[in-house]
Design a protein around this motif. Structure first.
Motif, mmCIF file in Angstrom:
data_model
loop_
_atom_site.group_PDB
_atom_site.id
_atom_site.type_symbol
_atom_site.label_atom_id
_atom_site.label_comp_id
_atom_site.label_asym_id
_atom_site.label_seq_id
_atom_site.Cartn_x
_atom_site.Cartn_y
_atom_site.Cartn_z
ATOM 1 N N LEU A 258 -8.033 5.065 68.664
ATOM 2 C CA LEU A 258 -9.342 5.542 68.193
ATOM 3 C C LEU A 258 -9.625 4.847 66.866
ATOM 4 C CD1 LEU A 258 -11.786 7.574 67.800
ATOM 5 C CD2 LEU A 258 -10.112 9.143 66.786
ATOM 6 N N GLY A 259 -10.769 4.178 66.771
ATOM 7 C CA GLY A 259 -11.177 3.544 65.516
ATOM 8 C C GLY A 259 -12.275 4.368 64.860
ATOM 9 N N ILE A 260 -12.204 4.470 63.536
ATOM 10 C CA ILE A 260 -13.228 5.209 62.779
ATOM 11 C C ILE A 260 -13.738 4.310 61.657
ATOM 12 C CG2 ILE A 260 -13.633 7.202 61.264
ATOM 13 C CD1 ILE A 260 -11.537 8.743 62.875
ATOM 14 N N GLU A 261 -15.068 4.227 61.542
ATOM 15 C CA GLU A 261 -15.668 3.350 60.520
ATOM 16 C C GLU A 261 -16.797 4.104 59.829
ATOM 17 O OE1 GLU A 261 -15.907 0.254 58.982
ATOM 18 O OE2 GLU A 261 -17.870 0.905 58.276
ATOM 19 N N THR A 262 -16.653 4.289 58.507
ATOM 20 C CA THR A 262 -17.709 4.980 57.741
ATOM 21 C C THR A 262 -17.876 4.337 56.357
ATOM 22 O OG1 THR A 262 -16.190 6.575 56.709
ATOM 23 C CG2 THR A 262 -17.157 7.232 58.814
ATOM 24 N N SER A 263 -17.787 2.990 56.295
ATOM 25 C CA SER A 263 -17.758 2.390 54.956
ATOM 26 C C SER A 263 -19.111 2.387 54.243
ATOM 27 C CB SER A 263 -17.202 0.969 55.026
ATOM 28 O OG SER A 263 -18.061 0.165 55.789
ATOM 29 N N CYS A 264 -20.200 2.460 55.021
ATOM 30 C CA CYS A 264 -21.510 2.349 54.370
ATOM 31 C C CYS A 264 -22.484 3.370 54.970
ATOM 32 C CB CYS A 264 -21.991 0.913 54.508
ATOM 33 S SG CYS A 264 -23.442 0.542 53.533
ATOM 34 N N ASP A 265 -23.473 2.905 55.706
ATOM 35 C CA ASP A 265 -24.481 3.840 56.209
ATOM 36 C C ASP A 265 -24.356 4.103 57.697
ATOM 37 O OD1 ASP A 265 -25.186 1.235 56.752
ATOM 38 O OD2 ASP A 265 -27.327 1.656 56.746
ATOM 39 N N GLU A 266 -23.317 3.541 58.339
ATOM 40 C CA GLU A 266 -23.116 3.779 59.754
ATOM 41 C C GLU A 266 -21.913 4.678 59.977
ATOM 42 O OE1 GLU A 266 -24.096 0.064 60.036
ATOM 43 O OE2 GLU A 266 -25.964 0.700 61.005
ATOM 44 N N THR A 267 -22.045 5.641 60.875
ATOM 45 C CA THR A 267 -20.914 6.486 61.253
ATOM 46 C C THR A 267 -20.504 6.035 62.644
ATOM 47 O OG1 THR A 267 -22.106 8.272 60.157
ATOM 48 C CG2 THR A 267 -20.132 8.881 61.409
ATOM 49 N N ALA A 268 -19.288 5.499 62.761
ATOM 50 C CA ALA A 268 -18.914 4.917 64.055
ATOM 51 C C ALA A 268 -17.525 5.337 64.486
ATOM 52 C CB ALA A 268 -18.997 3.391 63.980
ATOM 53 N N ALA A 269 -17.379 5.506 65.806
ATOM 54 C CA ALA A 269 -16.072 5.769 66.404
ATOM 55 C C ALA A 269 -16.001 4.988 67.709
ATOM 56 C CB ALA A 269 -15.890 7.263 66.665
ATOM 57 N N ALA A 270 -14.814 4.509 68.038
ATOM 58 C CA ALA A 270 -14.661 3.730 69.270
ATOM 59 C C ALA A 270 -13.256 3.899 69.810
ATOM 60 C CB ALA A 270 -14.930 2.249 68.987
ATOM 61 N N ILE A 271 -13.124 3.734 71.116
ATOM 62 C CA ILE A 271 -11.801 3.765 71.747
ATOM 63 C C ILE A 271 -11.555 2.400 72.381
ATOM 64 C CG2 ILE A 271 -10.317 4.900 73.455
ATOM 65 C CD1 ILE A 271 -11.337 6.958 71.501
#
Ligand code: KG4
Ligand code: ZN
Length: 375
Positions: free
Chosen positions: A4-17
């Motif tokens: 599971l990847g989680i990305e919240t460094s700026c203005d996008e909230t993202a998750a992916a498998i």
């Protein structure tokens, strides 16, 4: 291995498998919630508001990613999260969520540098979104394959312009970066001068399609230098002077400001003036691309690499891709660019980087680092 990847460094909230097997990454799901519309309204990213949006979207986005992948949290082998660089408030949301999941589920936690993550979007070729990768690549006549080492990686985003030499997944050397503004920042700030909200890159390239790239001879910053440093702030100033010179009565304006340049120049201006705006955009884009491509290709030749890999939001730019395709063909180097939806921020690239850099950390040791750079 399923991550599971989680990305919240700026203005996008993202998750992916993703599921990794040998060198291949299969994208099982990629979910993204963006606060772009809100930031366009306010004329830019307001860190506090971005962080609040992250809190709002984080859990639903993860739930959606899990659901779309058709798995349960227990089936995950690891959790990967962006820990920097970025906005501290935004980063904290992803990092603390990932730490909690790692602790509760007893899963390894892998902190990932956002910029390294961008590069690994190029390894996602066997995925749901690879429909578009396949199409793009086949129209490029580039065989569908993975980057091979040694390679030169150019990361061009809103906050960074970095050139790296990768001899393997673990042998990575930073050759140079920007001394001031990043390429994306230059696109964004120049677009803002014309009254267009963030992100300005896509707007500039859209207006540039109707313009003459040779109309205005903008400087090619640091192109003559023999190092791999970049600088784009002078180009931005030159764009400002040129725009003022051609439109002396106009002034910079907030997108909501009805006397902003956008409204005056593009919407109400004469056909001749509109063309001037198109020419300004085309010439600016040409100058940025010229510097990026020439410096990257110089590094590719010097280090006799097999592949050139581009990534980051600006790598979605079609002219940049076309120019690299052409130059790499000439130099017999294989060119790679991610599917366009994986060029800009996403969590699949974070999970992909974690698969190739599988170095789990204790959750207690993982902290957000807004100033993180390459070692
Ligand atoms: O990687 P990214 O999504 O976020 C950061 O990590 O910064 O990059 C965003 C940047 C913005 O500066 C945006 O204007 C630029 O990527 N961008 C483009 C294009 N699409 C996005 N720049 C030029 N042409 C595009 N088509
Ligand atoms: Zn990014």
């Amino acid at each position: 291995m399923t991550i599971l990847g989680i990305e919240t460094s700026c203005d996008e909230t993202a998750a992916a498998i993703i599921t990794g097997d040998k060198d291949r990454i299969t994208l099982r799901s990629s979910v993204l919630a963006t606060a772009l519309a809100m930031h366009a309204e306010t004329g830019g990213i307001i860190p506090e508001q971005a962080a609040r949006q992250q809190v709002r979207y984080m859990l639903p986005v993860i739930q959606d990613a899990i659901k779309q992948a058709g798995i349960t949290l227990e089936e995950l082998d690891a959790i990967a999260v962006t820990y920097g660089p970025g906005l501290i408030g935004s980063l904290l949301v992803g990092v603390e969520t990932a730490k909690t999941l790692s602790y509760v589920l007893h899963k390894p936690l892998i902190p990932i540098n956002h910029m390294l993550g961008h590069i690994y979007a190029n390894w996602i070729i066997d995925s749901k979104v690879n429909q578009s990768v396949q199409n793009e690549k086949s129209s490029d006549t580039t065989p569908l394959s993975l980057p091979t080492f040694p390679l030169i990686a150019l990361v061009v985003s809103g906050g960074h312009t970095d050139l790296l030499l990768m001899k393997s997944h673990s042998d990575i050397k930073l050759l140079g970066g920007t001394r001031d503004d990043a390429a994306g920042e230059c696109f964004d700030k120049c677009a803002r001068l014309l009254g267009y909200p963030y992100p300005g890159g896509p707007k500039i390239s859209q207006l540039a399609e109707k313009g003459n790239p040779k109309a205005i001879a903008f400087p090619r910053p640091m192109l003559g230098n023999h190092d791999y440093q970049f600088s784009f702030s002078g180009l931005k100033t030159s764009f400002l002077h040129s725009t003022k010179q051609h439109f002396p009565v106009l002034r910079t304006g907030h997108p909501q400001d009805k006397i902003g340049w956008q409204q005056v120049v593009v919407e109400a201006a004469s056909a001749k003036e509109k063309h001037l705006v198109y020419d300004l955009c085309a010439s600016l884009q040409e100058a940025i691309i010229d510097v990026l491509v020439k410096k990257t290709m110089r590094a590719a030749k010097e280090h006799r690499v097999q592949s050139v890999v581009i990534s980051g939001g600006v790598s979605a730019n079609q002219l940049l891709r076309d120019r690299f395709t052409e130059m790499c063909k000439k130099e017999a180097v294989t060119f790679f660019s991610p599917a366009k939806q994986l060029s800009t921020d996403n969590a699949a690239m974070i999970a992909s980087a974690a698969y190739f850099h599988f170095t789990p950390q204790k959750w207690q040791a993982v902290t957000a680092d807004p100033e993180l750079y390459f070692d």
